[in-house]
Design a protein around this motif. Structure first.
Motif, PDB file in Angstrom:
ATOM      1  N   TYR B   5       0.933  -1.386   0.144  1.00  0.00           N
ATOM      2  CA  TYR B   5       0.146   0.083   0.181  1.00  0.00           C
ATOM      3  C   TYR B   5       0.890   1.245  -0.136  1.00  0.00           C
ATOM      4  CZ  TYR B   5      -3.381  -3.551   1.200  1.00  0.00           C
ATOM      5  OH  TYR B   5      -4.298  -4.447   1.595  1.00  0.00           O
ATOM      6  N   ALA B   7       0.934   5.602   0.177  1.00  0.00           N
ATOM      7  CA  ALA B   7       0.314   6.893   0.368  1.00  0.00           C
ATOM      8  C   ALA B   7       1.318   8.050   0.296  1.00  0.00           C
ATOM      9  CB  ALA B   7      -0.433   6.987   1.713  1.00  0.00           C
ATOM     10  N   ASP B  46      -3.938   5.940  -2.194  1.00  0.00           N
ATOM     11  CA  ASP B  46      -4.683   6.491  -1.084  1.00  0.00           C
ATOM     12  C   ASP B  46      -4.237   5.858   0.216  1.00  0.00           C
ATOM     13  OD1 ASP B  46      -5.587   4.248  -1.470  1.00  0.00           O
ATOM     14  OD2 ASP B  46      -7.929   4.923  -2.208  1.00  0.00           O
ATOM     15  N   GLY B  47      -3.570   4.895   0.311  1.00  0.00           N
ATOM     16  CA  GLY B  47      -2.985   4.325   1.529  1.00  0.00           C
ATOM     17  C   GLY B  47      -3.818   3.122   1.591  1.00  0.00           C
ATOM     18  N   SER B  48      -5.145   2.792   0.911  1.00  0.00           N
ATOM     19  CA  SER B  48      -5.871   1.814   1.238  1.00  0.00           C
ATOM     20  C   SER B  48      -5.807   0.811   0.067  1.00  0.00           C
ATOM     21  CB  SER B  48      -7.525   2.215   1.643  1.00  0.00           C
ATOM     22  OG  SER B  48      -7.787   2.983   0.802  1.00  0.00           O
ATOM     23  N   THR B  49      -5.658   1.282  -1.094  1.00  0.00           N
ATOM     24  CA  THR B  49      -5.848   0.453  -2.195  1.00  0.00           C
ATOM     25  C   THR B  49      -4.615  -0.182  -2.513  1.00  0.00           C
ATOM     26  OG1 THR B  49      -7.392   2.108  -3.144  1.00  0.00           O
ATOM     27  CG2 THR B  49      -6.599   0.485  -4.757  1.00  0.00           C
ATOM     28  N   SER B  90       3.719   0.379   2.774  1.00  0.00           N
ATOM     29  CA  SER B  90       3.725  -0.535   3.737  1.00  0.00           C
ATOM     30  C   SER B  90       2.983  -1.682   3.322  1.00  0.00           C
ATOM     31  CB  SER B  90       2.577   0.301   4.917  1.00  0.00           C
ATOM     32  OG  SER B  90       2.260  -0.756   5.760  1.00  0.00           O
ATOM     33  N   ARG B  92       0.697  -3.010   4.821  1.00  0.00           N
ATOM     34  CA  ARG B  92      -0.591  -3.063   5.448  1.00  0.00           C
ATOM     35  C   ARG B  92      -1.180  -1.613   4.974  1.00  0.00           C
ATOM     36  NH1 ARG B  92       0.521  -4.499  11.630  1.00  0.00           N
ATOM     37  NH2 ARG B  92       1.606  -6.454  11.001  1.00  0.00           N
ATOM     38  N   PRO B  93      -2.498  -1.504   5.116  1.00  0.00           N
ATOM     39  CA  PRO B  93      -3.130  -0.316   4.680  1.00  0.00           C
ATOM     40  C   PRO B  93      -2.901   0.828   5.418  1.00  0.00           C
ATOM     41  CG  PRO B  93      -4.996  -1.951   4.589  1.00  0.00           C
ATOM     42  CD  PRO B  93      -3.673  -2.558   5.160  1.00  0.00           C
ATOM     43  N   ILE B  94      -2.498   2.031   4.912  1.00  0.00           N
ATOM     44  CA  ILE B  94      -2.043   3.051   5.566  1.00  0.00           C
ATOM     45  C   ILE B  94      -3.198   3.941   6.003  1.00  0.00           C
ATOM     46  CG2 ILE B  94      -0.403   4.938   5.492  1.00  0.00           C
ATOM     47  CD1 ILE B  94       1.141   3.532   3.448  1.00  0.00           C
ATOM     48  N   THR B  95      -3.267   3.965   7.356  1.00  0.00           N
ATOM     49  CA  THR B  95      -4.669   4.707   7.829  1.00  0.00           C
ATOM     50  C   THR B  95      -4.192   6.308   7.918  1.00  0.00           C
ATOM     51  OG1 THR B  95      -4.216   4.029  10.060  1.00  0.00           O
ATOM     52  CG2 THR B  95      -5.937   2.744   8.608  1.00  0.00           C
TER      53      THR B  95
END
Lengths: 275, 105
Positions: B5, B7, B46-49, B90, B92-95
């Protein structure tokens, strides 16, 4: 406490000069009459004598030469809304919220000149404008800027300007954004040694100077334009918020004003390429 | 590297001008410009895709290109931006919401 014996020496006796650059008058106050005279002479075309309420105030505290210590590079820091500016030859503080500041320096023109430039960069950064290493001139009511580092040809192109051109500066251009970008004359001179005219005009184009074997003009890619502009904007603070503002200002300028690469030989015919 | 991921870093300022994205590191004022294809990836980061889905949705949808070649190029591009500190990466998704959001993302 009132003095009972001896002679009381007032440190608040002040002489004032309102130095009006870019439509942002700064009232400079000093206890020294000779220093005021120096300011009036140096900023002659930019002294505003009918300016009852200058926007900003700068108090000059004169000290003997050598009393202000420090390195040769300028350091600009912000803490709790107060800017501190330091260089080997002066120390200054600037409080934007109070619209005033002070500078401690010896009686010399260079320290106050640098302080004024830095204060103007801070003021302009907050409103989308900037000071930039560029010559600027007005022809037919429109301004053009010639940007480039030292040696790029700013003074040369200013010297080659035709008679119908009014020079705003051969060294540091003053750019403000209202409905459109405007260039203002400045007293900050380069090799020409002649202050610019105290006038302003909307900006028609920005030319990035490059010495060449012939005169040629070509549009620049926006990213290259931003790069060239940013490389020449005067900016001293490391504050991330202000750095971001300056970046956005440069992008906005390039989005609105055409940018060209201007290769030239030191010959007056180069002005024929400039619209 | 496909299930990663990406961002924008919190220490950048970015602006789209025409087809290009201009990005500056506010840490050291280094300037970067991305071409049209790289800009597509940047804008979708976007950190989540996941990156492979970004490449599929943007680059492969817009250009006639082999998906595996496009992903390989994208991974190289991402690694370079991460090295310059303007993109976060990352597994993992970056929140985290970047402190300095690019204006037109």
């Amino acid at each position: 406490m009132p003095a009972i014996f001896g002679v009381a020496r007032s440190t608040t006796a002040t002489y004032e000069v309102a130095i009006d650059i870019g439509g942002m008058p700064i009232r400079v106050r000093t206890a020294s009459r000779p220093f005021r005279r120096m300011l009036e002479a140096r900023y002659a075309g930019f002294v505003n004598r009918s300016c009852p309420e200058p926007l900003f105030e700068l108090e000059v505290d004169l000290v003997p030469p050598g009393r202000v210590a420090g390195g040769g590079d300028v350091r600009v820091r912000q803490e709790s809304g107060r800017w501190s500016i330091e260089r080997g030859d002066f120390r200054a503080e600037w409080e934007p919220a109070l619209r005033r500041g002070w500078v401690r320096q010896s009686p010399n023109p260079h320290s106050i000149d640098s302080t004024l430039r830095i204060v103007h960069t801070l003021l302009l950064a907050l409103e989308g404008g900037f000071l930039v290493h560029a010559a600027s001139a007005v022809r037919d009511g429109r301004a053009v800027l010639f940007v480039g580092p030292s040696g790029a040809g700013k003074t040369t192109i200013a010297r080659l300007a035709p008679e119908n051109v009014t020079l705003l500066t051969d060294e540091i251009s003053y750019v403000r954004l209202a409905k459109e970008y405007r260039a203002f004359g400045t007293p900050f001179t380069g090799e020409l040694g002649r202050p610019g005219a105290n006038s302003s005009a909307p900006i028609e184009a920005l030319y990035v100077l490059e010495k060449d074997r012939g005169n040629r003009l070509e549009p620049m890619r926006v990213a290259d334009g931003v790069r060239a502009l940013l490389a020449n904007i005067l900016f001293f603070a490391q504050d991330p918020d202000l750095v971001t503002r300056v970046f956005q200002s440069a992008c906005e300028f390039v989005a609105r004003v055409p940018v060209y690469r201007l290769g030239f030989v030191p010959d007056a015919t180069v002005w024929e390429l400039i619209r | 590297m496909s299930s990663v991921y990406v961002a924008p870093s919190s220490e950048i300022a970015a602006r789209r001008l025409g087809d290009e994205m201009v990005i500056m590191s506010v840490r050291d004022s280094t300037l970067f410009s991305l071409n049209e294809v790289a800009t597509l990836i940047w804008q979708a980061a976007d950190g989540s895709t996941p990156l492979d889905e970004i490449v599929q949705r943007t680059v492969c949808a817009a250009f006639d290109v082999d998906p595996s070649v496009a992903l390989e190029d994208a991974e190289r591009f991402v690694r370079e931006l991460v090295r310059h500190g303007i993109l976060s990466l990352s597994d993992r998704p970056i929140t985290r919401v970047p402190a300095t959001r690019p204006e037109d993302l």
